[in-house]
Design a protein around this motif. Structure first.
Motif, mmCIF file in Angstrom:
data_model
loop_
_atom_site.group_PDB
_atom_site.id
_atom_site.type_symbol
_atom_site.label_atom_id
_atom_site.label_comp_id
_atom_site.label_asym_id
_atom_site.label_seq_id
_atom_site.Cartn_x
_atom_site.Cartn_y
_atom_site.Cartn_z
ATOM 1 N N THR A 154 0.843 -1.200 0.000
ATOM 2 C CA THR A 154 0.000 0.000 0.000
ATOM 3 C C THR A 154 0.877 1.249 0.000
ATOM 4 O OG1 THR A 154 -1.711 -1.202 1.203
ATOM 5 C CG2 THR A 154 -1.893 1.195 1.171
ATOM 6 N N ARG A 197 -5.834 4.241 2.517
ATOM 7 C CA ARG A 197 -5.810 3.482 1.247
ATOM 8 C C ARG A 197 -5.857 1.981 1.515
ATOM 9 N NH1 ARG A 197 -3.747 4.425 -4.065
ATOM 10 N NH2 ARG A 197 -4.423 2.634 -5.264
ATOM 11 N N PHE A 198 -5.207 1.538 2.567
ATOM 12 C CA PHE A 198 -5.233 0.125 2.945
ATOM 13 C C PHE A 198 -6.678 -0.319 3.181
ATOM 14 C CE2 PHE A 198 -5.265 -2.971 6.465
ATOM 15 C CZ PHE A 198 -4.613 -4.024 5.852
ATOM 16 N N SER A 224 -8.846 -0.190 -0.033
ATOM 17 C CA SER A 224 -8.535 -1.304 -0.943
ATOM 18 C C SER A 224 -9.279 -2.573 -0.527
ATOM 19 C CB SER A 224 -7.033 -1.569 -0.973
ATOM 20 O OG SER A 224 -6.330 -0.470 -1.490
ATOM 21 N N VAL A 228 -5.114 -1.302 -7.414
ATOM 22 C CA VAL A 228 -4.661 -2.338 -6.485
ATOM 23 C C VAL A 228 -3.904 -3.378 -7.301
ATOM 24 C CG1 VAL A 228 -5.363 -4.116 -4.846
ATOM 25 C CG2 VAL A 228 -6.587 -1.949 -4.921
ATOM 26 N N LEU A 237 -0.254 -6.568 -3.684
ATOM 27 C CA LEU A 237 -1.156 -6.261 -2.575
ATOM 28 C C LEU A 237 -2.262 -7.302 -2.489
ATOM 29 C CD1 LEU A 237 -2.232 -4.577 -0.265
ATOM 30 C CD2 LEU A 237 -3.282 -3.031 -1.939
#
Length: 172
Positions: A39, A86-87, A90, A104, A108
């Protein structure tokens, strides 16, 4: 908006009285670390880390909980809040969609699949949260990621040229 801290709550199986086995604990944290690094790469747009995560709290009371804090590396801009946000976004994109999530990448996705794969063994529950967001990692996430990863296309073809060197020693 997400903060800089992430809480990870793990429950083991009933057979283990909800305690988490050491090997499973390490594996889950390793996949989480990989997902956070990936990320970071997505946010920074570079294959260079801009943050690291440190353990700021650790509790064993059932369920086991680890609190991680994002810290910028020396000389790097502070992207901590953006990386944490963002983690979570996602994971939510994957959970809520049937399509490949925008932005993505495969690394990841593979880290998140590994995180959810732990639920097949000795982890009964895995919840990751921050100040205002919480996601439960479940086996459905693993299935969705597997479906996304299998959508890659392969095609037969040929290439011409001269092979100058090949090394087949030591897993090269």
């Amino acid at each position: 908006m997400a903060g800089k801290k992430i809480s990870v709550r793990l429950k083991g199986t009933h057979e283990d009285n909800e305690h988490v086995r050491l090997s499973d604990f390490i594996t889950q944290l390793r996949f989480l670390s990989d997902a956070l690094v990936q990320t970071d790469y997505l946010v920074s747009g570079d294959e260079k880390r801009s943050t690291y995560f440190r353990v700021v709290d650790l509790k064993h009371s059932s369920p086991a909980t680890v609190v991680l804090e994002s810290v910028p590396l020396l000389g790097e801009p502070d992207r901590s809040v953006t990386i944490v946000s963002r983690f979570f976004s996602s994971i939510k994109q994957i959970q809520e969609s049937q399509d490949v999530p925008l932005g993505v990448g495969r690394p990841l996705l593979e880290a998140l699949r590994g995180l959810s794969a732990g639920l097949r063994k000795n982890i009964r529950e895995l919840v990751i949260s921050t100040d205002d967001q919480s996601v439960e990692i479940d086996r459905l996430l693993e299935a969705k990621i597997a479906k996304i990863l299998e959508t890659e296309e392969t095609a037969e073809g040929s290439i011409s040229g001269v092979l100058e060197t090949i090394n087949v020693h030591n897993k090269a």
